[in-house]
Design an enzyme around this catalytic site. Structure first.
Site, PDB file in Angstrom:
ATOM      1  N   THR A  56      48.700  41.938  34.289  1.00 27.91           N
ATOM      2  CA  THR A  56      47.458  41.974  34.585  1.00 27.91           C
ATOM      3  C   THR A  56      46.817  43.288  33.822  1.00 27.91           C
ATOM      4  O   THR A  56      45.357  43.326  33.599  1.00 27.91           O
ATOM      5  CB  THR A  56      47.149  42.252  36.280  1.00 27.91           C
ATOM      6  OG1 THR A  56      47.935  41.042  36.677  1.00 27.91           O
ATOM      7  CG2 THR A  56      45.741  41.880  36.545  1.00 27.91           C
ATOM      8  N   LYS A  80      48.111  45.082  42.439  1.00 32.98           N
ATOM      9  CA  LYS A  80      48.127  45.332  41.251  1.00 32.98           C
ATOM     10  C   LYS A  80      46.883  45.097  40.439  1.00 32.98           C
ATOM     11  O   LYS A  80      46.503  45.738  39.365  1.00 32.98           O
ATOM     12  CB  LYS A  80      49.024  44.249  40.575  1.00 32.98           C
ATOM     13  CG  LYS A  80      48.990  42.819  40.632  1.00 32.98           C
ATOM     14  CD  LYS A  80      48.198  42.302  39.686  1.00 32.98           C
ATOM     15  CE  LYS A  80      47.767  40.545  40.069  1.00 32.98           C
ATOM     16  NZ  LYS A  80      46.739  40.226  39.469  1.00 32.98           N
TER      17      LYS A  80
HETATM   18  P1  13P Z   1      43.074  38.703  36.996  1.00 35.50           P
HETATM   19  O1  13P Z   1      42.313  38.255  37.982  1.00 35.50           O
HETATM   20  O2  13P Z   1      42.855  40.048  36.575  1.00 35.50           O
HETATM   21  O3  13P Z   1      42.963  37.946  35.888  1.00 35.50           O
HETATM   22  O4  13P Z   1      44.844  38.430  36.938  1.00 35.50           O
HETATM   23  C1  13P Z   1      45.397  37.164  37.181  1.00 35.50           C
HETATM   24  C2  13P Z   1      46.776  37.338  37.710  1.00 35.50           C
HETATM   25  O5  13P Z   1      47.026  37.774  38.941  1.00 35.50           O
HETATM   26  C3  13P Z   1      47.898  37.328  36.785  1.00 35.50           C
HETATM   27  O6  13P Z   1      48.969  37.088  37.157  1.00 35.50           O
END
Ligand code: 13P
Length: 330
Positions: free
Chosen positions: A248, A191
């Site tokens: 995300t 993701k």
């Molecule tokens: P980021 O590392 O892009 O901030 O994503 C955090 C995440 O996995 C939220 O579930």
């Protein structure tokens, strides 16, 4: 007598986990962070000022840079270091981890070169101890402020996943269980690549239709890759899949989305990484997934374009055109 839970990693997610776990008064919680100066400042100010400013770390959390003290007597460990540093960190911790204490991974990536998932790296270095992967939409910035969140604890050992469910559950943190640890870890890593692409959409000012299309097709791509690696397709329509993908791709805190947005606005990866406060796992994961999908012949058009933008100097506009003008799909 309750558990002692030790969180290994003083980044935003490690700190948020320690705060969350300390809500249970029966649980003793230790938080280990590598840098002694950082540990001392956090212990004194009761804040992770750089990554979670304004959020109080309860006095009951024992913050230390002494890993032996942190691990001593722990019933369960939580690994919260970036994938790229995990192998080295585990190698340091291994002599201290004599008992077969289970480890929970909140890490979302795939190791470069080996293509191993975090739980596989843990099993390889520490031997075959029980590992549980915690996935799902779980921004540290929100969990640490007690905003409601729901996640999934995955392990081949369901009783261990249930134990982790018990340890982490609060009135604001709902934990499901799942046997598909491959799927939960794959979804968690993949993701981030789609989130970089979603950020590029934001940086280029593409609007909601573009982003929704990207999220939808990104999920198809994640599912295709994950199932080729042995994951269950259904995991991708759960919290670790669509759940974490949505958060995300839309979150203002998202580091991976931020990388994409800044790329879309014309910055280079070097410029972006030079002033980011913490690691955007998706940058490394894109490299692993690009290479692995090529080896396994899995069609990953979005990941491929993100790779070209990150590492081959392709412009975000050209990458968009390549995606939009691919041979028509049914
Ligand atoms: P980021 O590392 O892009 O901030 O994503 C955090 C995440 O996995 C939220 O579930």
């Amino acid at each position: 007598m309750g558990n002692k839970v030790t969180v290994l990693g003083g980044g935003a997610m490690g700190t948020a986990c320690a705060i969350l776990l300390s809500e249970n008064p029966e649980q003793e919680v230790a938080l280990w962070t590598r840098n002694p100066e950082h540990a001392a400042i956090m212990a004194q100010s009761r804040q992770n000022e750089r990554l979670l400013p304004g959020v109080k770390i309860p006095a009951s959390v024992a913050i230390t840079a002494d890993v032996a003290a942190a691990i001593e007597g722990a019933d369960i460990l939580v690994a919260a270091v970036p994938t790229a540093f995990l192998r080295e960190a585990l190698t340091d911790w291994a002599p201290l981890l004599t008992a077969d204490r289970p480890m929970v991974s909140v890490i979302k990536g795939i190791e470069n070169e080996t293509f191993l998932r975090p739980s596989e790296i843990i099993s390889e270095i520490l031997g075959h101890r029980g590992v549980v992967a915690l996935g799902g939409p779980s921004h540290a910035e929100e969990i640490s402020r007690r905003l409601p969140a729901s996640v999934v604890a995955a392990s081949g050992d369901l009783s261990l996943a249930k134990r982790v469910q018990d340890i982490f559950t609060t009135d604001r943190f709902r934990v499901y269980t799942n046997l598909d640890i491959i799927g939960v870890e794959m979804a968690a890593a993949l993701k981030n690549i789609v989130a970089i692409a979603a950020g590029i959409c934001d940086g280029l000012g593409f609007g909601d239709n573009a982003k929704a299309g990207l999220i939808t097709r990104g999920l198809v791509e994640m599912t295709r890759f994950g199932t080729a690696m042995g994951a269950e397709a259904s995991t991708f329509s759960g919290l670790a899949g669509i759940g974490d993908l949505v958060t995300t791709c839309v979150s203002p805190y998202g580091r991976n989305r931020e990388v994409g947005e800044r790329l879309g606005k014309g910055e280079t990866l070097e410029q972006i990484q030079a002033d980011m406060k913490s690691v955007a796992e998706g940058v490394w994961t894109t490299r692993s997934v690009y290479e692995l999908s090529d080896q396994r012949d899995v069609d990953m058009p979005i990941a491929n374009e993100v790779y070209q933008v990150l590492f081959e100097g392709k412009s975000p506009t050209d990458a968009t055109e390549s995606l939009m003008l691919r041979p028509p799909k049914r």
